[in-house]
Design a protein around this motif. Structure first.
Motif, PDB file in Angstrom:
ATOM      1  N   LEU A   1    -107.427 -62.792  -8.868  1.00 14.13           N
ATOM      2  CA  LEU A   1    -106.259 -63.615  -8.961  1.00 14.13           C
ATOM      3  C   LEU A   1    -106.403 -64.953  -9.485  1.00 14.13           C
ATOM      4  N   GLU A   2    -107.338 -65.446  -8.627  1.00 16.25           N
ATOM      5  CA  GLU A   2    -107.753 -67.014  -8.878  1.00 16.25           C
ATOM      6  C   GLU A   2    -108.528 -67.038 -10.383  1.00 16.25           C
ATOM      7  N   LYS A   3    -109.313 -66.274 -10.673  1.00 20.74           N
ATOM      8  CA  LYS A   3    -109.911 -66.070 -11.917  1.00 20.74           C
ATOM      9  C   LYS A   3    -108.734 -66.051 -13.276  1.00 20.74           C
TER      10      LYS A   3
ATOM     11  N   THR B   1     -87.383 -46.755  17.982  1.00 18.78           N
ATOM     12  CA  THR B   1     -88.611 -47.214  17.502  1.00 18.78           C
ATOM     13  C   THR B   1     -88.816 -47.348  16.186  1.00 18.78           C
ATOM     14  N   GLN B   2     -88.963 -48.447  15.328  1.00 18.74           N
ATOM     15  CA  GLN B   2     -89.152 -48.437  13.917  1.00 18.74           C
ATOM     16  C   GLN B   2     -90.740 -49.198  13.666  1.00 18.74           C
ATOM     17  N   LYS B   3     -91.332 -48.318  12.943  1.00 16.48           N
ATOM     18  CA  LYS B   3     -92.797 -49.032  12.350  1.00 16.48           C
ATOM     19  C   LYS B   3     -92.720 -49.483  10.982  1.00 16.48           C
ATOM     20  N   SER B   4     -93.164 -50.414  10.681  1.00 19.70           N
ATOM     21  CA  SER B   4     -93.148 -51.063   9.269  1.00 19.70           C
ATOM     22  C   SER B   4     -94.467 -51.852   8.958  1.00 19.70           C
ATOM     23  N   ASN B   5     -94.859 -51.898   7.836  1.00 23.10           N
ATOM     24  CA  ASN B   5     -95.888 -52.565   7.228  1.00 23.10           C
ATOM     25  C   ASN B   5     -95.871 -53.324   5.887  1.00 23.10           C
ATOM     26  N   TYR B   6     -96.635 -54.198   5.560  1.00 25.72           N
ATOM     27  CA  TYR B   6     -96.478 -55.062   4.041  1.00 25.72           C
ATOM     28  C   TYR B   6     -97.392 -55.818   3.774  1.00 25.72           C
ATOM     29  N   PHE B   7     -97.444 -55.966   2.479  1.00 29.74           N
ATOM     30  CA  PHE B   7     -98.442 -57.133   2.228  1.00 29.74           C
ATOM     31  C   PHE B   7     -98.045 -57.992   1.260  1.00 29.74           C
ATOM     32  N   VAL B   8     -98.571 -59.355   1.259  1.00 30.65           N
ATOM     33  CA  VAL B   8     -98.089 -60.378   0.149  1.00 30.65           C
ATOM     34  C   VAL B   8     -99.506 -61.028  -0.440  1.00 30.65           C
ATOM     35  N   TYR B   9     -99.432 -61.040  -1.863  1.00 32.43           N
ATOM     36  CA  TYR B   9    -100.254 -61.930  -2.364  1.00 32.43           C
ATOM     37  C   TYR B   9     -99.575 -63.012  -3.065  1.00 32.43           C
ATOM     38  N   VAL B  10    -100.014 -64.248  -2.800  1.00 31.51           N
ATOM     39  CA  VAL B  10     -99.542 -65.447  -3.475  1.00 31.51           C
ATOM     40  C   VAL B  10    -100.265 -66.419  -4.117  1.00 31.51           C
ATOM     41  N   GLY B  11    -100.042 -67.053  -5.139  1.00 30.91           N
ATOM     42  CA  GLY B  11    -100.872 -67.849  -5.924  1.00 30.91           C
ATOM     43  C   GLY B  11    -100.064 -69.059  -6.179  1.00 30.91           C
TER      44      GLY B  11
ATOM     45  N   LYS C   1    -105.485 -73.595 -20.742  1.00 26.64           N
ATOM     46  CA  LYS C   1    -106.193 -74.759 -20.585  1.00 26.64           C
ATOM     47  C   LYS C   1    -105.589 -75.979 -19.926  1.00 26.64           C
ATOM     48  N   ARG C   2    -104.145 -75.828 -19.773  1.00 29.14           N
ATOM     49  CA  ARG C   2    -103.391 -77.157 -18.885  1.00 29.14           C
ATOM     50  C   ARG C   2    -103.300 -76.529 -17.742  1.00 29.14           C
ATOM     51  N   ILE C   3    -103.897 -75.435 -17.138  1.00 26.01           N
ATOM     52  CA  ILE C   3    -103.921 -75.322 -15.686  1.00 26.01           C
ATOM     53  C   ILE C   3    -105.143 -76.094 -15.204  1.00 26.01           C
ATOM     54  N   ALA C   4    -104.799 -77.152 -14.526  1.00 22.69           N
ATOM     55  CA  ALA C   4    -105.729 -78.068 -13.877  1.00 22.69           C
ATOM     56  C   ALA C   4    -106.252 -77.574 -12.402  1.00 22.69           C
ATOM     57  N   GLU C   5    -105.802 -76.818 -11.793  1.00 20.97           N
ATOM     58  CA  GLU C   5    -105.985 -76.547 -10.480  1.00 20.97           C
ATOM     59  C   GLU C   5    -105.527 -75.109  -9.917  1.00 20.97           C
ATOM     60  N   VAL C   6    -105.862 -74.390  -9.296  1.00 24.21           N
ATOM     61  CA  VAL C   6    -105.447 -73.304  -8.513  1.00 24.21           C
ATOM     62  C   VAL C   6    -105.558 -73.827  -7.137  1.00 24.21           C
ATOM     63  N   GLU C   7    -104.117 -74.033  -6.725  1.00 25.18           N
ATOM     64  CA  GLU C   7    -104.206 -74.906  -5.405  1.00 25.18           C
ATOM     65  C   GLU C   7    -104.401 -73.807  -4.092  1.00 25.18           C
TER      66      GLU C   7
ATOM     67  N   VAL D   1    -105.854 -64.302   4.536  1.00 23.40           N
ATOM     68  CA  VAL D   1    -107.115 -64.584   4.121  1.00 23.40           C
ATOM     69  C   VAL D   1    -106.671 -65.406   2.987  1.00 23.40           C
ATOM     70  N   SER D   2    -107.252 -66.593   2.529  1.00 21.79           N
ATOM     71  CA  SER D   2    -107.043 -67.636   1.560  1.00 21.79           C
ATOM     72  C   SER D   2    -108.525 -67.970   0.787  1.00 21.79           C
ATOM     73  N   LEU D   3    -108.323 -68.415  -0.570  1.00 19.54           N
ATOM     74  CA  LEU D   3    -109.415 -68.855  -1.144  1.00 19.54           C
ATOM     75  C   LEU D   3    -109.276 -70.225  -1.773  1.00 19.54           C
ATOM     76  N   PHE D   4    -110.298 -70.786  -1.875  1.00 19.32           N
ATOM     77  CA  PHE D   4    -110.194 -72.147  -2.618  1.00 19.32           C
ATOM     78  C   PHE D   4    -111.523 -72.308  -3.427  1.00 19.32           C
ATOM     79  N   HIS D   5    -111.366 -72.351  -4.807  1.00 13.58           N
ATOM     80  CA  HIS D   5    -112.441 -72.492  -5.698  1.00 13.58           C
ATOM     81  C   HIS D   5    -113.501 -71.292  -5.226  1.00 13.58           C
ATOM     82  N   ASP D   6    -112.879 -70.131  -5.407  1.00  9.27           N
ATOM     83  CA  ASP D   6    -113.691 -68.915  -5.137  1.00  9.27           C
ATOM     84  C   ASP D   6    -114.263 -68.648  -3.574  1.00  9.27           C
ATOM     85  N   GLU D   7    -114.143 -69.479  -2.705  1.00 10.70           N
ATOM     86  CA  GLU D   7    -114.649 -69.454  -1.420  1.00 10.70           C
ATOM     87  C   GLU D   7    -113.606 -68.931  -0.743  1.00 10.70           C
ATOM     88  N   ILE D   8    -113.938 -68.406   0.540  1.00 13.17           N
ATOM     89  CA  ILE D   8    -112.934 -67.998   1.679  1.00 13.17           C
ATOM     90  C   ILE D   8    -112.837 -69.283   2.483  1.00 13.17           C
TER      91      ILE D   8
END
Length: 439
Positions: free
Chosen positions: A125-127, A162-172, A134-140, A30-37
């Motif tokens: 995160l985006e907010k 058998t090995q089972k695994s899971n993980y998550f990533v948040y990136v900005g 104030k120098r942050i001009a854009e959240v890409e 899932v990704s957002l741009f300008h607060d919209e998916i």
């Protein structure tokens, strides 16, 4: 029971020994741009890779679905593939290690958290990035991804793991602007414990990293005493440890040939492969079914071991090290590399430098590094160090040297270890010298 037909057909076809490597996976993005998916996708994946020994040769075949027809297809493809193989390397279908030390890499709680809650944190995160300065001009971009995998290895020798695994990533990704200069920075959180998803802290790292680069300019071309950031150490270490591959040693293309038991780096440097450390990278068996173990690769500057697959170990007449990774052909590799940290903070390393440079990023490693000699020339960024403190940013510089010499030139190892998605945990290091091309 589901895969018994494959082994039955393989035996009837005269395949001496055979193996199935099965990966079931689920991914969410899932990704957002300008607060919209702007992107939402989820996928279920399946891959099966079959390997078999026919007249001493290895045949390999793969499929992305499983049924009776595919079982017959895989057996037929293994036989056909083995006929055209000219490689004379030993073929080993592993019967299993005497003992396995299991590590839990699956967190059931991650699946119990709603997608809405995960997306709410993206908005947060985006907010927070926008509000940082104030120098942050854009959240890409702000993105969330989640992966679940189940890896199973079974073979005709009775092995089943058998090995089972899971993980998550948040990136900005943030873009900072000042006058005509623009700088970009990204940071991420990688874990499978959702309680560690602190968006305010992540946003601060993202914003700070972007803003601090503003105002940078090249330094004078010279040779400098330097501190390398954990990120740079991680990048360079990956290339450096490629020389510990037993396959590269046997091909005579390693810089560590004949160096076992010899000092190859600074006595301050200890590097371990720690597949049994509990984190999202943990593996208690490698992709050949060999039990993994925590082991030193370099201890106090002395090379302790090469990394072996079943094939390289058979050629060498030694035991495999549990470092065989890959789908069809297995290559020697690491699981989770740890550089033993020192006692000094990064600020104390700056103080020890006095006057020098702090290198925070290098790019173009594949093109800018000569694997045969270890010589490198890489586009870089960072900061000047003045009077023992981090000073203004450095922009449009190139660092050059030799990889082997660089790890010999380590004076101190910092205490500021960070974990990276490449499967490393590395701190900053202080080195005697590095050549910097600027103005």
């Amino acid at each position: 029971m589901k895969y018994d037909l494959f082994f039955k057909l393989a035996k009837e076809a005269g395949i001496e020994e055979c193996e199935l490597y099965i990966r079931n996976s689920y991914s969410l993005e899932v990704s957002l741009f300008h607060d919209e998916i702007d992107n939402y996708s989820s996928n279920n994946g399946f891959a099966i890779i079959a390997r078999g020994k026919v007249n001493g040769k290895l045949g390999v075949a793969s499929a992305d679905v499983w049924n009776k027809e595919k079982a017959a297809y895989l057996v037929n493809e293994i036989a056909l593939n083995a006929k055209v193989i000219e490689n004379t390397d030993p073929v080993v279908i592993f019967p299993g290690s005497p003992k396995y030390k299991k590590v839990n890499t699956y967190n059931k709680e991650l699946e119990n958290i709603s997608i809405d809650e995960k997306i709410t944190k993206l908005h947060e995160l985006e907010k927070e990035i926008r509000a940082y300065d104030k120098r942050i001009a854009e959240v890409e971009s702000v993105e969330y991804s989640e992966t679940k995998e189940i890896v199973t290895i079974m073979n005709s020798n009775g092995l089943k793991l058998t090995q089972k695994s899971n993980y998550f990533v948040y990136v900005g990704v943030a873009v900072a602007k000042q006058d005509s200069q623009t700088k970009t920075n990204y940071e991420l959180i990688l874990d499978n414990d959702f309680s560690k998803a602190d968006m305010k802290k992540l946003a601060e790292k993202i914003g700070k990293g972007a803003v601090e680069q503003l105002g940078g300019e090249p330094c004078e071309t010279s040779v400098y005493k330097a501190v390398l950031s954990p990120n740079v150490v991680s990048s360079l270490l990956g290339a450096y440890l490629g020389n510990a591959s037993a396959e590269e040693v046997q091909k005579k293309s390693s810089l560590f040939i004949g160096k076992i038991g010899q000092k190859i780096a600074s006595s301050k440097l200890t590097v371990e492969d720690r597949p049994l450390e509990k984190n999202v990278f943990a593996r208690w068996f490698d992709d050949e079914g060999v039990a993994t173990s925590n082991r030193a690769i370099i201890k106090n500057g002395v090379l302790q071991t090469y990394l072996h697959t079943l094939t390289t170990a058979a050629k060498e007449g030694c035991e495999p090290t549990g470092n065989g990774y890959g789908s069809g052909k297995k290559y020697p590799g690491t699981c989770f590399v740890v550089v033993k940290p020192g006692k000094k903070s990064q600020e104390e390393l700056f103080k020890d430098v006095g006057e020098g440079v702090y290198i925070t990023d290098v790019t173009g490693l594949h093109a800018g590094l000569n694997a045969q000699s270890g010589n490198f020339s890489l586009q870089s960024s960072g900061y000047l160090i003045k009077n023992g403190k981090k000073d203004r940013g450095l922009d449009i510089i190139t660092v050059s040297g030799n990889l082997i010499d660089l790890f010999k030139d380590i004076i101190e190892v910092g205490s500021d270890s960070q974990v990276f998605t490449s499967g490393t945990r590395t701190p900053s290091v202080l080195i005697k010298k590095i050549a910097v091309s600027g103005k």
